[in-house]
Design a protein around this motif. Structure first.
Motif, PDB file in Angstrom:
ATOM      1  N   ALA A  93      -7.508  12.573  -7.625  1.00 32.67           N
ATOM      2  CA  ALA A  93      -8.506  11.600  -8.083  1.00 32.67           C
ATOM      3  C   ALA A  93      -8.125  11.016  -9.436  1.00 32.67           C
ATOM      4  N   ALA A  94      -7.597  11.863 -10.318  1.00 33.79           N
ATOM      5  CA  ALA A  94      -7.199  11.381 -11.649  1.00 33.79           C
ATOM      6  C   ALA A  94      -6.054  10.388 -11.561  1.00 33.79           C
ATOM      7  N   ALA A  95      -5.153  10.584 -10.606  1.00 33.83           N
ATOM      8  CA  ALA A  95      -4.030   9.660 -10.454  1.00 33.83           C
ATOM      9  C   ALA A  95      -4.442   8.399  -9.698  1.00 33.83           C
ATOM     10  N   GLY A  96      -5.325   8.541  -8.720  1.00 35.51           N
ATOM     11  CA  GLY A  96      -5.696   7.390  -7.913  1.00 35.51           C
ATOM     12  C   GLY A  96      -6.707   6.469  -8.573  1.00 35.51           C
ATOM     13  N   ALA A  97      -7.554   7.008  -9.463  1.00 34.84           N
ATOM     14  CA  ALA A  97      -8.617   6.199 -10.063  1.00 34.84           C
ATOM     15  C   ALA A  97      -8.082   5.029 -10.888  1.00 34.84           C
ATOM     16  N   PRO A  98      -7.153   5.250 -11.837  1.00 35.18           N
ATOM     17  CA  PRO A  98      -6.666   4.090 -12.616  1.00 35.18           C
ATOM     18  C   PRO A  98      -5.943   3.067 -11.756  1.00 35.18           C
ATOM     19  N   MET A  99      -5.211   3.570 -10.743  1.00 34.04           N
ATOM     20  CA  MET A  99      -4.526   2.621  -9.861  1.00 34.04           C
ATOM     21  C   MET A  99      -5.531   1.800  -9.059  1.00 34.04           C
ATOM     22  N   ALA A 100      -6.575   2.451  -8.558  1.00 35.73           N
ATOM     23  CA  ALA A 100      -7.600   1.728  -7.810  1.00 35.73           C
ATOM     24  C   ALA A 100      -8.329   0.727  -8.700  1.00 35.73           C
ATOM     25  N   LEU A 101      -8.588   1.124  -9.952  1.00 39.46           N
ATOM     26  CA  LEU A 101      -9.245   0.212 -10.880  1.00 39.46           C
ATOM     27  C   LEU A 101      -8.379  -1.012 -11.147  1.00 39.46           C
ATOM     28  N   GLY A 102      -7.080  -0.801 -11.338  1.00 39.48           N
ATOM     29  CA  GLY A 102      -6.178  -1.932 -11.550  1.00 39.48           C
ATOM     30  C   GLY A 102      -6.148  -2.868 -10.358  1.00 39.48           C
ATOM     31  N   VAL A 144       0.836  -1.209   0.000  1.00 40.75           N
ATOM     32  CA  VAL A 144       0.000   0.000   0.000  1.00 40.75           C
ATOM     33  C   VAL A 144       0.864   1.249   0.000  1.00 40.75           C
ATOM     34  N   SER A 145       1.977   1.206   0.719  1.00 38.08           N
ATOM     35  CA  SER A 145       2.860   2.385   0.764  1.00 38.08           C
ATOM     36  C   SER A 145       3.388   2.736  -0.619  1.00 38.08           C
ATOM     37  N   THR A 146       3.643   1.731  -1.457  1.00 38.46           N
ATOM     38  CA  THR A 146       4.116   1.978  -2.824  1.00 38.46           C
ATOM     39  C   THR A 146       3.030   2.658  -3.642  1.00 38.46           C
ATOM     40  N   LEU A 147       1.804   2.202  -3.487  1.00 40.94           N
ATOM     41  CA  LEU A 147       0.698   2.812  -4.220  1.00 40.94           C
ATOM     42  C   LEU A 147       0.489   4.273  -3.785  1.00 40.94           C
ATOM     43  N   VAL A 148       0.555   4.515  -2.493  1.00 44.22           N
ATOM     44  CA  VAL A 148       0.374   5.884  -1.993  1.00 44.22           C
ATOM     45  C   VAL A 148       1.469   6.801  -2.515  1.00 44.22           C
ATOM     46  N   VAL A 149       2.722   6.332  -2.500  1.00 41.48           N
ATOM     47  CA  VAL A 149       3.839   7.143  -2.997  1.00 41.48           C
ATOM     48  C   VAL A 149       3.661   7.453  -4.477  1.00 41.48           C
ATOM     49  N   ALA A 150       3.219   6.459  -5.260  1.00 45.12           N
ATOM     50  CA  ALA A 150       3.043   6.673  -6.692  1.00 45.12           C
ATOM     51  C   ALA A 150       1.961   7.717  -6.961  1.00 45.12           C
ATOM     52  N   VAL A 151       0.835   7.642  -6.242  1.00 46.26           N
ATOM     53  CA  VAL A 151      -0.244   8.610  -6.439  1.00 46.26           C
ATOM     54  C   VAL A 151       0.203  10.011  -6.036  1.00 46.26           C
ATOM     55  N   LEU A 152       0.873  10.126  -4.897  1.00 46.13           N
ATOM     56  CA  LEU A 152       1.330  11.442  -4.446  1.00 46.13           C
ATOM     57  C   LEU A 152       2.387  12.015  -5.380  1.00 46.13           C
ATOM     58  N   LEU A 153       3.282  11.145  -5.899  1.00 47.73           N
ATOM     59  CA  LEU A 153       4.305  11.616  -6.833  1.00 47.73           C
ATOM     60  C   LEU A 153       3.673  12.149  -8.110  1.00 47.73           C
ATOM     61  N   ALA A 154       2.719  11.392  -8.668  1.00 44.57           N
ATOM     62  CA  ALA A 154       2.063  11.840  -9.890  1.00 44.57           C
ATOM     63  C   ALA A 154       1.290  13.136  -9.652  1.00 44.57           C
ATOM     64  N   THR A 155       0.658  13.238  -8.507  1.00 40.91           N
ATOM     65  CA  THR A 155      -0.084  14.463  -8.187  1.00 40.91           C
ATOM     66  C   THR A 155       0.859  15.657  -8.078  1.00 40.91           C
TER      67      THR A 155
END
Length: 362
Positions: free
Chosen positions: A123-132, A85-96
């Motif tokens: 939301a735009a960065a987190g949505a595709p990751m959440a969908l995956g 989960v920490s990797t996903l959070v870092v990726a979303v925050l980095l893209a944002t």
């Protein structure tokens, strides 16, 4: 190439072509934003090996303003990979952060606009990751359900096999107790008759009956799993069948062309013995007085058994010994279980012929 592989290649091509087409649709075809967006789209196949590296490769294009199409694909792939989960959070925050920073530098926004911009980009960065991640979770649940169904089916098969085994064991005990009791009485009375009679012929017949009763007990116990390996029937016991039939007054001729060692498996040997035994029994019952010929040979990798008898002597009555089994139907099933085939029918001379072909190797 299989159709499934073609579909996968097509999907991968679309994953690159669609983001590239979205970048080319924007103005300024030779600017930094367009070039970086095309490079990010071209590098999307990297996500197949490392989704996190693919996300990082999209960051320059995302800072230029046209990296969103490629970044969405990379973030979806990272979600499908289901890292920590920490990797996903870092990726979303980095893209944002990468997407919002140029906007904050080049434009003067109020506090409300900044909050809305952060919320939209997040939301735009987190949505595709959440969908995956959801797609991956669904696939994992589907796999777990299939494994559970397979385990349930295996458990049901095991329970069914156990129930069948218990029923067979119960039937075996019933057969052993009931039949064994009566056959033992036959053996005892035959021994008593042989000891008390003064007629040599009657004594010989009583002794033969006692021997047959003892052999019947031994074969029954071996069949029910209560006997020893030495009591198993096979090809070497067929001559004994013929000898006993002759002693009972049956005209039997045995012709065997089997060599030693014959290389016939034990299961096939047992089936061959039962074929000859049942054939002799049927011929003795339904064709009294007729000569019987038994032929054994190995040819073409198969064991061939032929038992034939001539026309019955009409002057002699047919033997009424009751039903000795399931007849040719049961014998045919036994031969098929051993991997062979059975043919039986009237012969040209008015008699009957039975031919069984069993595999020499199993």
């Amino acid at each position: 190439m299989s159709s499934g592989r073609w579909l996968r290649l097509g999907a991968e091509a679309l994953a690159v072509v669609i983001p590239a087409a979205a970048v080319l649709a924007a103005p300024d075809p030779f600017g930094y934003a367009t070039v970086s967006g095309l490079v990010a789209a071209a590098l999307l196949p990297v996500r197949l090996w490392s989704p996190w590296v693919s996300v990082l490769l999209c960051m320059p294009a995302l800072a230029g303003g046209l990296g969103w199409p490629a970044t969405v694909v990379a973030l979806y792939a990272l979600g499908r990979a289901r890292p920590r989960v920490s990797t996903l959070v870092v990726a979303v925050l980095l893209a944002t952060a990468v997407a919002v920073t140029p906007v904050l530098i080049t434009q003067s926004l109020g506090a409300g606009s900044i909050v809305l911009t952060f919320a939209f980009v997040l939301a735009a960065a987190g949505a595709p990751m959440a969908l995956g991640a959801l797609v991956s979770l669904r696939q994992q649940l589907a796999d777990s359900l299939r494994r559970l169904e397979a385990a349930t089916a295996a458990e049901l098969r095991a329970k069914d096999a156990t129930a069948r085994a218990e029923e067979r064991a119960r039937i075996a005990r019933e057969i052993h107790d009931a039949v064994g009791h009566h056959v033992t009485l036959i053996a005892v009375e035959s021994a008593a008759l042989a000891a008390t009679t003064g007629d040599p012929a009657a004594e010989e017949t009583a002794g033969r009956l006692r021997g047959l009763a003892k052999q019947a007990l031994d074969e029954m116990r071996a069949t029910l799993g209560l006997g020893t390996a030495g009591q198993q029937v096979g090809l070497d016991k067929i001559p004994d069948l013929v000898v006993r039939a002759r002693a009972a007054g049956v005209d039997v001729e045995l012709s065997s062309q089997l060599s030693e060692p014959h290389g016939v498996p034990a299961a096939v040997e047992r089936a061959a013995y039962r074929v000859v035994q049942e054939a002799l029994t049927n011929a003795s019952k339904h064709a009294p007085g007729a000569g019987i010929k038994v032929s054994l040979l190995c040819r073409g990798g198969s064991l061939h058994i032929a038992v034939s008898n001539g026309a019955p002597d009409r002057a002699l009555p047919a033997v009424d010994a009751g039903s000795s089994g399931s007849g040719l139907a049961g014998l045919s099933e036994r031969v098929q279980m051993a991997g062979g085939r059975l043919d039986a029918g009237p012969s040209a001379d008015g008699g009957f012929e039975l031919v069984a072909v069993l595999p020499q190797q199993r």
